[in-house]
Design a protein around this motif. Structure first.
Motif, short mmCIF file in Angstrom:
data_model
loop_
_atom_site.label_atom_id
_atom_site.label_comp_id
_atom_site.label_asym_id
_atom_site.label_seq_id
_atom_site.Cartn_x
_atom_site.Cartn_y
_atom_site.Cartn_z
N SER A 4 0.80 -1.38 -0.12
CA SER A 4 0.25 -0.08 -0.10
C SER A 4 0.99 1.30 0.12
CB SER A 4 -0.64 -0.05 0.92
OG SER A 4 -1.76 -1.52 1.12
N PHE A 5 0.25 2.49 -0.64
CA PHE A 5 1.31 3.68 -0.71
C PHE A 5 0.49 4.81 -0.87
CE2 PHE A 5 2.83 0.72 -4.24
CZ PHE A 5 4.64 0.87 -4.12
N TYR A 6 -0.69 4.62 0.01
CA TYR A 6 -1.98 5.75 0.27
C TYR A 6 -0.96 6.97 1.63
CZ TYR A 6 -3.15 2.38 3.97
OH TYR A 6 -3.00 1.82 4.65
N ASP A 7 -0.46 6.40 2.18
CA ASP A 7 0.24 7.63 3.38
C ASP A 7 1.39 7.72 2.69
OD1 ASP A 7 1.27 4.59 3.45
OD2 ASP A 7 2.00 4.39 5.21
N ILE A 8 2.44 7.29 2.22
CA ILE A 8 3.68 7.36 1.22
C ILE A 8 3.08 8.66 -0.07
CG2 ILE A 8 5.60 7.01 -0.24
CD1 ILE A 8 5.48 4.15 1.10
N TYR A 9 1.90 8.51 -0.90
CA TYR A 9 1.63 9.68 -1.18
C TYR A 9 1.10 10.89 -0.77
CZ TYR A 9 0.81 5.62 -5.63
OH TYR A 9 1.17 5.12 -6.51
N SER A 10 0.43 10.79 0.34
CA SER A 10 0.37 11.70 1.02
C SER A 10 0.97 12.97 1.83
CB SER A 10 -0.69 11.56 2.53
OG SER A 10 -0.93 12.31 3.52
N ASN A 11 2.48 11.88 2.44
CA ASN A 11 3.71 12.46 2.87
C ASN A 11 4.62 13.14 1.58
OD1 ASN A 11 3.41 11.43 5.45
ND2 ASN A 11 4.33 9.48 4.55
N LEU A 12 3.80 12.52 0.49
CA LEU A 12 4.84 13.59 -0.74
C LEU A 12 3.91 14.66 -1.38
CD1 LEU A 12 6.29 10.60 -3.05
CD2 LEU A 12 7.63 12.04 -1.86
N GLY A 13 2.98 14.75 -0.94
CA GLY A 13 1.60 16.27 -1.66
C GLY A 13 0.85 15.34 -1.81
N LEU A 14 0.77 14.33 -2.36
CA LEU A 14 -0.27 13.56 -3.13
C LEU A 14 -1.52 12.87 -2.34
CD1 LEU A 14 1.81 11.71 -5.67
CD2 LEU A 14 1.06 13.80 -5.78
N HIS A 15 -2.37 14.15 -1.74
CA HIS A 15 -3.48 13.67 -0.57
C HIS A 15 -4.45 13.50 -0.82
CE1 HIS A 15 -0.24 15.66 1.53
NE2 HIS A 15 -1.13 17.07 1.50
N ARG A 16 -4.71 14.04 -2.55
CA ARG A 16 -6.50 12.87 -2.91
C ARG A 16 -6.00 11.85 -3.34
NH1 ARG A 16 -11.63 15.00 -2.20
NH2 ARG A 16 -11.07 17.37 -1.37
N GLN A 17 -4.74 11.60 -4.11
CA GLN A 17 -4.33 9.94 -4.49
C GLN A 17 -4.57 9.47 -3.28
OE1 GLN A 17 -4.25 8.95 -7.41
NE2 GLN A 17 -3.34 7.44 -7.33
N ALA A 18 -3.65 10.21 -2.61
CA ALA A 18 -3.73 8.79 -0.99
C ALA A 18 -5.98 8.33 -0.42
CB ALA A 18 -3.32 9.60 0.15
N MET A 19 -6.02 9.32 -0.31
CA MET A 19 -7.71 9.00 -0.02
C MET A 19 -8.13 8.25 -1.05
SD MET A 19 -10.35 12.07 0.57
CE MET A 19 -10.83 12.42 -0.71
N LYS A 20 -7.87 8.31 -1.93
CA LYS A 20 -8.44 6.90 -3.53
C LYS A 20 -7.84 5.84 -2.84
CE LYS A 20 -8.81 6.28 -8.40
NZ LYS A 20 -8.65 6.89 -9.40
N GLU A 21 -6.82 5.54 -3.09
CA GLU A 21 -6.22 5.02 -2.94
C GLU A 21 -6.41 4.19 -1.03
OE1 GLU A 21 -3.65 2.95 -4.28
OE2 GLU A 21 -3.31 4.53 -5.69
N TYR A 22 -6.28 4.76 -0.84
CA TYR A 22 -6.59 4.75 0.97
C TYR A 22 -8.32 3.54 1.32
CZ TYR A 22 -7.83 4.67 6.03
OH TYR A 22 -8.34 3.95 7.82
N ILE A 23 -9.65 5.11 0.77
CA ILE A 23 -10.90 4.12 0.23
C ILE A 23 -11.13 3.01 -0.16
CG2 ILE A 23 -12.50 5.00 -0.53
CD1 ILE A 23 -12.15 7.54 -0.16
N GLN A 24 -10.56 2.47 -1.58
CA GLN A 24 -10.13 1.27 -2.59
C GLN A 24 -9.48 0.33 -1.59
OE1 GLN A 24 -8.13 2.42 -5.71
NE2 GLN A 24 -9.59 2.66 -6.75
N GLU A 25 -8.51 0.63 -0.28
CA GLU A 25 -8.64 -0.75 0.04
C GLU A 25 -8.93 -0.70 1.29
OE1 GLU A 25 -4.25 -1.70 2.72
OE2 GLU A 25 -4.00 -0.95 0.83
#
Length: 653
Positions: free
Chosen positions: A160-181
């Motif tokens: 899973s990469f959602y927390d890393i996406y968020s730390n890199l500033g991609l918060h919407r992408q992180a939220m999308k990945e988190y919801i899917q999982e």
């Protein structure tokens, strides 16, 4: 629907508070370090350390470090490599807890190269610790490598990469990945997981500056964690309760941050203060980024509300800031504080600090982040390529299998075609035969229906003739009455005439019905009572008669005895129960059927039975007749004397 659910949660919490519920917790083991040192094996010490929730409640992390250092030296002297690895892992965890992530990584990497010699439980603790350290140090490419190791060892199903996406500033992408999982994996009654889920969604939205939507999710998370903590039906361990309290503190802090970003500082401050107190109470001896964030937000709120002294007190706190963004924010708040005081020298000093930090970040951060983001994307692309190759291999194997199956099917098709033709011929033959049988059945059905119609007509005619014959008997009895002088004989003839009419009425009702097997009793009783009443109303009786037999049907074998019994009872009431005209004269007739059982009750409020009624019963024609008729119904007549009148009743099959 969400609003209703929130209202329900609030109501549940209020009720639990009103009832004064509380859950007894197991006492925290305050002598964890003593117990650790008194244990006889490294395995026991290892378990005590990682299983003790608030291990720093009595002894600080530095006390633990001193103790662990002694055991490390002893293991080095004794050449005990297994014990040495476990003690170093404990030491790495202590450094992580106090926020010294570089030292924690240094200790952990010394064990990592020999992780193949560790058992699975110790390996999982090591990899999780490295994962958390790399997240704090913002080394996301190394974090990806650790997660790949977890998957290869079977500790995780996928990366899973959602927390890393968020730390890199991609918060919407992180939220999308988190919801899917996560969305479809949480059970309805798992309130802790639902609180975690909504808190994480809110966190990504808050970082993405969607503050109002984030606040909605934090409010849901707060409701779920309150329900979890106040659920007295589920037994929780000490670790679970402390974990839930820490999550409660984090959620309160996030709600406070939302209010602060919305400019509602007076609302933000209580949530931020409560959050700090809750986290520190349940996270004793450990560094907390959430506490640091909340302290900085509190300083900003008081600064915005011109409470400079309070803001300065929060800024002067010795915070162990692990994130560059926190250091920049603290310097910015100091600069704003000195700007309000007019101390431009100090203002300039803190602004210069931030400029130096930002210059160094700009030189390296963008390249590092691009490299780490590329690492993530390449990892995802590699996974996608592997999946496609697997899918292609499977497709080729399926194609070969399909071709072999087609050869087999071609042979089977010819054979099945022959059997199909034979089967079709058989179906045609069976169809033609069934048509012939259906015609025979239709003709027989027509004959039977005509016979039934003829039978019904004959039965109706028989009942009609029986009724006419009984009416003729009644007429003969009337003629005989006119030619008789004896009063007793006239009364006997009238009684006989009444009984004949009761039986005639049965046959009349039968031939008037479509169903010749049963009689609807409500209508029959009404007709019978009217017939009896027409004779006695000449004497001036004014009696209120209530009939309760709606929906009850009886066959002719039970209807005739019942009609004769009722005829006797109604006639007796008219003749004897009301010797004087009474305005309140009442008769109540009740007939009910419950499955195969029936119940009959007859009451009047007349003068009742005489004192010698038992003697008269033996000589009375009416009573003897009713007893015999009730016997035909396989029952016994019961007679009760009441305060007003008399009650006759019996049960029957």
């Amino acid at each position: 629907m969400a609003k209703k659910h929130s209202i329900f949660l609030i109501f549940l919490l209020v009720m639990l508070s009103a009832l004064g519920y509380s859950q007894d917790l197991d006492p925290i083991d305050n002598d964890a370090l003593v117990k650790f040192e008194q244990s006889g094996s490294v395995s026991d010490r290892f378990s005590i350390f990682f299983e003790t929730v608030n291990r720093y409640s009595t002894h600080s992390a530095y006390d633990w470090l001193d103790a662990v250092e002694r055991y490390i030296k002893n293991a080095e002297i004794g050449g005990d490599s297994t014990s040495l690895k476990k003690y170093r892992l404990i030491k790495s965890q202590i450094y992580f807890d106090i926020g010294d992530y570089d030292k924690s990584v240094s200790e952990a990497t010394r064990i990592y190269s020999e992780k193949h010699k560790l058992d699975m439980e110790t390996t999982e603790i090591l990899l999780n610790l490295l994962d958390n350290n790399y997240a704090r140090l913002e080394l996301y490419d190394k974090q990806v490598e650790i997660r790949k190791q977890k998957r290869e060892l079977g500790l995780k199903d996928k990366i899973s990469f959602y927390d890393i996406y968020s730390n890199l500033g991609l918060h919407r992408q992180a939220m999308k990945e988190y919801i899917q999982e996560k969305a479809n994996t949480i059970e309805e009654n798992d309130y802790f997981s639902r609180a975690e889920y909504h808190n994480s969604i809110g966190k990504y939205l808050l970082l993405d500056k969607s503050t109002s939507t984030a606040l909605t999710n934090f409010s849901k998370a707060n409701g779920f964690i309150n329900v979890y903590l106040n659920d007295m039906m589920t037994v929780k361990t000490e670790s679970e309760i402390i974990r839930a309290n820490i999550l409660k503190g984090i959620i309160d802090g996030n709600i406070g941050k939302c209010y602060a970003q919305m400019g509602q500082f007076d609302k933000a401050i209580p949530y931020l203060e409560t959050s700090i107190a809750t986290i520190e109470e349940n996270n004793i001896g450990r560094a907390s980024d959430d506490v640091n964030e909340n302290v900085l937000f509190l300083a900003e709120c008081h600064l915005r509300m011109e409470r400079l002294k309070v803001a300065k007190e929060y800024l002067d706190l010795d915070l162990e800031l692990s994130k560059t963004s926190q250091t920049i924010k603290k310097n910015r708040l100091f600069a704003a504080y000195y700007d309000r005081l007019g101390d431009y020298e100090k203002l300039s000093e803190y602004l210069k600090k931030n400029v130096r930090i930002q210059d160094s970040l700009e030189a390296s951060e963008s390249a590092i982040k691009r490299q780490q983001l590329a690492s993530l994307i390449s990892e995802e692309n590699l996974e996608a390529t592997r999946r496609k190759m697997n899918e292609t291999t499977l497709a080729m194997e399926q194609t070969k299998s399909d071709m072999a199956a087609m050869d087999e099917r071609s042979n089977l098709i010819f054979i099945s075609l022959i059997f199909t033709l034979l089967g079709f011929a058989g179906l045609v033959f069976a169809y033609l035969k069934s048509i012939k049988n259906q015609r025979l059945i239709a003709e027989q059905k027509h004959i039977i229906e005509n016979a039934l119609i003829e039978k019904d007509s004959l039965l109706k005619e028989i009942h009609h003739r029986v009724k006419n014959n009984l009416q003729m008997v009644s007429s003969l009895l009337s003629l005989q009455t006119k030619n008789t002088r004896s009063k007793a004989a006239i009364e006997a003839l009238e009684e006989g005439k009444s009984r004949v009419k009761a039986m005639a009425l049965i046959h009349q009702k039968l031939y008037q019905n479509d169903d010749l097997s049963v009689i609807e009793m409500q209508g029959y009783i009404e007709s019978l009572v009217n017939s009896v009443q027409s004779v006695f109303m000449k004497g001036g009786h004014n009696i209120n008669i209530t009939i309760d037999a709606e929906g009850v049907e009886l066959d002719i074998d039970r209807a005739i005895p019942f009609g004769l019994i009722l005829n006797e009872l109604v006639s007796n009431s008219f003749k004897y129960a009301f010797p004087e005209d009474s305005e309140n004269a009442k008769i109540y007739i009740h007939l009910r059927k419950n499955g195969d059982q029936g119940y009959f009750e007859y009451t009047d409020n007349g003068i009742g039975l005489p004192e010698d009624s038992e003697d008269r019963a033996n000589s009375s024609m009416g009573i003897r007749l009713m007893n015999r008729l009730v016997n035909q119904l396989q029952s016994t007549l019961n007679i009760d004397k009441t305060t007003e009148g008399v009650r006759f009743w019996f049960n029957f099959k």
